[in-house]
Design a protein around this motif. Structure first.
Motif, PDB file in Angstrom:
ATOM      1  N   ASP A  39     -59.134  23.388  65.820  1.00  0.00           N
ATOM      2  CA  ASP A  39     -59.089  24.460  64.843  1.00  0.00           C
ATOM      3  C   ASP A  39     -60.040  24.179  63.693  1.00  0.00           C
ATOM      4  OD1 ASP A  39     -56.127  24.428  66.056  1.00  0.00           O
ATOM      5  OD2 ASP A  39     -56.795  26.450  65.525  1.00  0.00           O
ATOM      6  N   GLY A  40     -61.284  24.500  63.900  1.00  0.00           N
ATOM      7  CA  GLY A  40     -62.233  24.379  62.825  1.00  0.00           C
ATOM      8  C   GLY A  40     -62.822  22.997  62.709  1.00  0.00           C
ATOM      9  N   TYR A  72     -64.733  29.450  68.882  1.00  0.00           N
ATOM     10  CA  TYR A  72     -64.925  29.990  67.532  1.00  0.00           C
ATOM     11  C   TYR A  72     -64.708  31.498  67.448  1.00  0.00           C
ATOM     12  CZ  TYR A  72     -66.574  25.600  65.600  1.00  0.00           C
ATOM     13  OH  TYR A  72     -66.628  24.312  65.138  1.00  0.00           O
ATOM     14  N   ILE A  76     -60.259  32.162  65.312  1.00  0.00           N
ATOM     15  CA  ILE A  76     -59.908  30.974  64.552  1.00  0.00           C
ATOM     16  C   ILE A  76     -58.497  31.143  63.992  1.00  0.00           C
ATOM     17  CG2 ILE A  76     -60.440  29.584  62.519  1.00  0.00           C
ATOM     18  CD1 ILE A  76     -62.401  29.199  64.783  1.00  0.00           C
ATOM     19  N   VAL A 132     -55.595  29.229  61.694  1.00  0.00           N
ATOM     20  CA  VAL A 132     -55.483  28.168  60.688  1.00  0.00           C
ATOM     21  C   VAL A 132     -54.018  28.021  60.293  1.00  0.00           C
ATOM     22  CG1 VAL A 132     -56.204  27.366  58.414  1.00  0.00           C
ATOM     23  CG2 VAL A 132     -57.798  28.673  59.841  1.00  0.00           C
ATOM     24  N   PHE A 137     -62.591  23.253  59.238  1.00  0.00           N
ATOM     25  CA  PHE A 137     -63.316  24.417  59.734  1.00  0.00           C
ATOM     26  C   PHE A 137     -64.410  24.842  58.755  1.00  0.00           C
ATOM     27  CE2 PHE A 137     -63.406  29.174  59.584  1.00  0.00           C
ATOM     28  CZ  PHE A 137     -64.157  29.361  60.731  1.00  0.00           C
ATOM     29  N   CYS A 141     -65.475  31.021  52.917  1.00  0.00           N
ATOM     30  CA  CYS A 141     -65.266  31.167  54.364  1.00  0.00           C
ATOM     31  C   CYS A 141     -65.676  32.563  54.827  1.00  0.00           C
ATOM     32  CB  CYS A 141     -63.808  30.892  54.696  1.00  0.00           C
ATOM     33  SG  CYS A 141     -63.399  31.090  56.436  1.00  0.00           S
TER      34      CYS A 141
END
Length: 579
Positions: free
Chosen positions: A28-29, A151, A154, A156, A165, A213
């Motif tokens: 995850d990232g 990707y 995503i 989180v 990430f 982000c």
């Protein structure tokens, strides 16, 4: 896990939330690979040379899901029967890029690898997507296809994963253009030994880093937020979402109600007022449980949603005026107005009957809390039911003033509805059974007439909410025989879920032998309880509870509109099925 086929089995999702116990790093990232260097085409910064991967002692969950899915679709069991040994297959050596898998079309390869992705994050810091990490080490061709899958969506769950990430996107900005969904619906500090204040002090996920982000993911199409982040959703974040992401089509602010969030939303409202010609490209919007937003926010925002298809404003201060201001170019398929105290029954019915944006509704929630108010009175119901479109598949009328004379309007709706909510209705058990039986005159004709019979179309209902109807109790369900009561018999198929109140569910829970004899069982989750039919051999259509209009949810009776296709979990699952 292979599904048992029973409805409301909440632990039998296709992508379970428990990851295999392997030692692969989290995907995850984080950086795709944690060791090595290279100059490969995806700028991963790691070794592109295929590396040997240690075989796991147990198969990963995503592998099991892929095998199960192929078995269900093709009828082939990919596992050999016990006692039968697999024939030895001689390993073939292929040159670089010459393996049959690498020669598949890009679209096919992407679709195959996408089956290895796990939607729901594991609990705690357990790793996920271990199979995708292994694919990154296979070859350059597989590496490219895997990075796209890794990707694209995503998720989180924790601030540390978000930090990894964001760091990776900062080093390799090209990866940000692959992101299509930014899912923060699972974000929480529960179970990690941290408080909300501790998370804010760590400064991994703040309003500043969230804006950064969004700047690094310019082609993101879905942004899923929720109440655990409402303090970090400031005016800069909202400005980025509403004005600077041209491809954004879905946004969810589920249960965001903090004062900073309300102030930030008011700032955006002011900006929209100052630019009257501004229209947004958002198609799916959820403000579910955002009850602190002022009515002016809805009256300013809704007229600028010209492409809207999904609108969830449950338990908010939306008004009749705001609903009427929706552009006629909108094509609503999902509308959730449950527990909205600022709208009126007359205004809602006028909107649903006359506004061109609601001609193709598929999901409609008009429930209310009768302890506080009643939205739809008898005249409103009289006008609404005959005007509902045939495209409707889910209708929630919980709390409406429904009487036996409304049955004649409900019967035509049951020929295309799959979910129907009638909680608190003034109906008898006989009235409810009328939905599942031919009218008495037609039954008499079918039994006595030797000529051509008029066909009777059975209902399509899979879910029926009978919560807090005084006539529906454990005693009446068990002691009223057929043909007066056919709810628990095969004659009511495809009905498989009946939602009931706490008192009825408690009584049914104690009748285990009778439940087993009748082929029903009790399921409970959060504040809700269901009486669920056990699977009948040969009666399943193979789809289970999955429907396109549910967008990935596989259970019946959802109370929150989904805005993105995927497995349901986290806070969204709580508001959708527990509350």
């Amino acid at each position: 896990m292979r599904s048992t086929g029973i409805a409301q089995s909440f632990l039998e999702s296709v992508n379970a939330s428990i990851a295999p116990k392997d030692k692969h790093p989290s995907s995850d990232g984080a950086s795709p690979i944690d060791a090595g260097t290279c100059e490969c085409c995806c700028r991963c910064g790691k070794n592109a040379k295929p590396q040997p991967v240690r075989r796991l002692s147990r198969r990963t969950k995503s592998y099991t899901n892929l095998r199960t899915g192929i078995s269900e679709l093709s009828g082939w069991d990919l596992d050999l029967p016990r006692g039968q040994e697999a024939r030895a297959v001689q390993d073939k050596q292929y040159g670089e890029g010459e393996a049959p898998l690498e020669k598949l079309p890009v679209e096919v390869l992407d679709d195959i690898i996408a089956h290895l992705a796990v939607d729901l994050p594991p609990s705690g810091y357990a790793p996920r997507n271990g199979d995708l990490i292994s694919c990154l080490l296979t070859s350059k061709t597989i590496h490219v296809a895997t990075v796209n899958t890794l990707y694209r969506h995503i998720t989180v769950p924790h601030s540390s994963i978000f930090s990894k990430f964001l760091t990776n996107l900062s080093h390799y900005p090209g990866l940000g253009t692959l992101v299509r969904r930014l899912d923060l619906s699972h974000f929480t500090s529960v179970g990690l030994g941290r408080s909300r204040q501790t998370n804010s002090e760590i400064q991994n996920l703040t309003s500043k880093t969230l804006v950064q982000c969004l700047e690094l993911t310019p082609w993101v199409q879905e942004v899923l937020l929720q109440e655990n982040l409402d303090d970090d959703i400031d005016s800069n974040v909202l400005h980025k979402i509403f004005f600077e992401l041209p491809k954004l089509r879905a946004v969810d602010f589920c249960a965001s109600s903090s004062q900073p969030f309300v102030e930030a939303f008011s700032t955006i409202t002011t900006t929209l007022i100052q630019t009257p010609g501004t229209m947004t490209g958002i198609k799916r919007l959820s403000l579910h449980e955002c009850f602190t937003l002022p009515t002016s926010a809805f009256e300013t925002l809704l007229p600028r949603l010209a492409q809207l298809t999904h609108l969830d404003v449950s338990h908010t201060r939306v008004t009749d005026r705001a609903l009427a201001s929706l552009p006629t170019s909108a094509q609503l398929t999902h509308l959730n107005l449950g527990r909205c105290t600022q709208i009126t029954g007359e205004g809602v019915v006028e909107f649903l009957v006359t506004h061109p944006a609601v001609n193709g509704l598929v999901y409609l929630n008009l429930s209310c809390d009768i302890a506080r108010y009643r939205l739809l009175w008898q005249p409103d119901v009289d006008r609404l039911l005959p005007a509902l479109p045939s495209t409707l598949r889910s209708l929630n009328l919980n709390g409406a003033h429904i009487h036996p004379q409304h049955i004649r309007h409900l019967i035509p709706l049951t020929k295309h509805l799959e979910e129907l909510g009638l909680a608190f209705a003034d109906l008898s058990l006989a009235d409810v059974n009328t939905l599942f039986r031919p009218p008495p005159s037609q039954e008499h004709e079918q039994s006595t007439s030797a000529g051509p019979r008029r066909s009777w179309t059975p209902p399509t209902l899979h879910y029926l909410d009978l919560t807090s109807i005084p006539s529906i109790t454990q005693s009446t369900l068990f002691n009223t025989p057929a043909p007066t009561n056919v709810l628990l018999t095969p004659a009511s198929l495809p009905l498989e879920v009946i939602e009931l109140g706490d008192k009825a569910i408690s009584s049914l829970r104690e009748c285990r032998n009778t439940n087993k004899r009748l082929g029903w069982c009790v399921k409970e989750l959060g504040r809700r309880g269901w009486y669920v039919r056990e699977p009948i051999n040969g009666q399943s259509d193979g789809r289970g509870g999955r429907r396109p209009w549910k967008m990935g949810a596989m259970w019946w009776g959802m109370r929150k509109c989904p805005v993105a296709w995927g497995e349901v979990g986290g806070l969204y699952g709580h508001y959708m099925f527990k509350k």
